[in-house]
Design an enzyme around this catalytic site. Sequence first.
Site, PDB file in Angstrom:
ATOM      1  N   ASP A   1    -111.562  51.266 -28.148  1.00  0.00           N
ATOM      2  CA  ASP A   1    -112.084  52.481 -27.534  1.00  0.00           C
ATOM      3  C   ASP A   1    -110.941  53.481 -27.344  1.00  0.00           C
ATOM      4  O   ASP A   1    -109.846  53.110 -26.923  1.00  0.00           O
ATOM      5  CB  ASP A   1    -112.698  52.109 -26.178  1.00  0.00           C
ATOM      6  CG  ASP A   1    -113.273  53.300 -25.454  1.00  0.00           C
ATOM      7  OD1 ASP A   1    -114.238  53.883 -25.971  1.00  0.00           O
ATOM      8  OD2 ASP A   1    -112.758  53.646 -24.374  1.00  0.00           O
TER       9      ASP A   1
ATOM     10  N   GLU B   1    -111.274  54.288 -32.413  1.00  0.00           N
ATOM     11  CA  GLU B   1    -111.568  55.720 -32.317  1.00  0.00           C
ATOM     12  C   GLU B   1    -110.245  56.481 -32.312  1.00  0.00           C
ATOM     13  O   GLU B   1    -109.592  56.594 -31.280  1.00  0.00           O
ATOM     14  CB  GLU B   1    -112.321  56.029 -31.027  1.00  0.00           C
ATOM     15  CG  GLU B   1    -113.707  55.428 -30.951  1.00  0.00           C
ATOM     16  CD  GLU B   1    -114.397  55.798 -29.642  1.00  0.00           C
ATOM     17  OE1 GLU B   1    -115.489  56.382 -29.706  1.00  0.00           O
ATOM     18  OE2 GLU B   1    -113.850  55.508 -28.565  1.00  0.00           O
TER      19      GLU B   1
END
Length: 715
Positions: free
Chosen positions: A410, A439
């Site tokens: 994340d 990400e």
Amino acid sequence: MNSNDRIFLAYLDEMDIITILLPLSYHQGLSSTFTITDEMQHVRTLQIIKKQQIENHNKYICRLAEEITFGHSYWIMDEHGGRTDLQIGAVIRTPAFDDRFFYGGNDLGVKCSDHQTGFKLWAPTATQVKLKLRNPISSYSKIVKMKRENKGVWSVVIHEDLELYQYTFLILVNQEWRESIDPYAVAVTANGELGVIVKLEKTRRKKPSLPPFEYPVDAIIYETHIRDFTIHQNSGVKNKGLYLGASELNTKGKDTEPTGLSYIKDLGITHIEFLPFNDFAGVNELEPNKDYNWGYNPIHFNVPEGSYSTNPSDPYARIIELKQLIDAIHGQGIRVIMDVVYNHVYIRETSSFEKVVPGYYFRHNELGFPSNGTGVGNDIASERKMVRKFIVDSIRFWMEEYHIDGFRFDLMGILDVETMKEVRKTCDSIQEGTLIIGEGWNLNTPLPIDKKAIIRNHTKLPDIGQFNDKFRDTIKGSTFNLYDKGYVLGNEHYYEGAIDVITGSIGLNQEAGGLLTEPSQSVNYAECHDNHTIWDKLVSCLPDLDDALHMKYHRLATGLVLLSQGIPFLHSGQEFFRTKRGDGNSYKSPDHINQLDWDRKHLYQDNVNYIKGLIQIRKEMPCFRMKSADEIRANTHLLPLLSPLIGVYYQCLSNDISEVLLLINPLRTKQLVEIPDGIWTVIANDKDAGISSTQKVEGKEIVLEPVCLTILVKK
């Protein structure tokens, strides 16, 4: 000493630099000399090298003739006889501090055997550390002093078997005591209030052998949330919303067709990716049905979340039940990806990191305040040696203890390149084929741009997949503008971009190269847990169209995810037009918004079958999952079709098929297009997809149905 009791303040900001702040209300903020005194009453004079006024203080920068000894208390005195303690300041964020106190051992935390229990805590700025033990039966507590060792590690060994005892650490830093849970804790009480001593060897299971997995592009990822997956009333699952529920086999919906894990197996995906299941805030574990949360509020990084357990008050239950879930998934030949959130903590001030070594684990901006690139109030400082070590140790723990097969990072762009390279190296040393994706957004955190683990630096992270937001926004339209229409909705502005992302985002016909270097770096998706589902975007973008056309657009978008070069990523329920009733940020919305609606699977079974057919095609035909940019360039050619139609010709080196055409028509009208002459078999059109088709097309032309993809193969 309370900070309010201090007349003036003194901070150690570098190994040999002390900053002193004298209020102007105290002797006009003036002092011509300062001395430092240690616990043995040795007095030394500080050299004042700079003085300046800031707000209502005079700031003195002073140099130490010899460095202080960490772990001891020091006092600063001015010429008026005023006295204050020397506090640990910005020194903890210096490379010199990192070098001096880096500890490379693998024994932080608790080690418990039948005869003794050992504790180790890294707390280099503490002047005292104590262990607080609580007997879970009698609730009797005792406090034991810990001893300072090299590299700022504190330890104690107790010659007892302390299994199931609860524990915390008491840490004295800057004359203030703080109570903290062990950052390396592997078990906790309900709601993570206390650490618990367990023997993990009691819970260990042998990892089943899995089908071979060589290349990242062979993966088909299916993202879900442990609670969403089974909480629906018609999921057919007994233990709804729990680890055990997600592990149940042969469950059926009201149509008597498979749901849950058996359905996933039948669909053909290779990897399940679960939203975070380490211990997080936002759900009361003792009343889990009253709250909902995705899980991006990390509290304890090495402990399973308790709200998914049948008994959050039993520290072993969540460990055993999570291991049963992973074991059940492996038993179906599917791998498990863990969504990890090493970029921030839920609340910095109350986190174990901040309590144990205040100021060290988080980034601070040029003004000395915690930075906020994550948008949740703090950024983990992964570039610091013991922060990086914690992340790598944690990844190793999940792989070795829980048999995790891959990680989704994340907000990976908050982390630094070196940390991600170390993660990659560690994963490879444990298990080949570990999938790492993240990400790579460029966020406003004080780390030099060339050190961020972002898409722009993909050449420094060749074996890590990046969520391809260009793919997402090109195919369906901007995620952050609900009404922006992407390529599949006929928007010709996205035409060139669509060709690029379908062929792997490597810059197929571009001299300057593409967004990425290799297809394995591109995680292709049009929908995930974040933002609106495709269905909800379509209903908002095209409110006047009937659902039949919405379904065609949706099918085309999902089809392109599965047939583009790179790693395909599906959001659970995407194959049956998942809706969150227009909720674009459902991180704490109730179950009726977030649940996987198994009735829709029955309602839209035709589309499920179609997506299943495309998955089969991808798995059977290597031309849709080429391993390298060189292979794509050597075997891919574009047909000269008019925009916005796209035709991709692949030379296929598999089975008895030699040539493949992927034809895309995003328009609402039929289109006649020229194709290479020959006898072609149609394995996907607007209605069906599957490797076993017998429908033939002969000649040099084909009519493409509106809003659909067509796949032709030549034997």
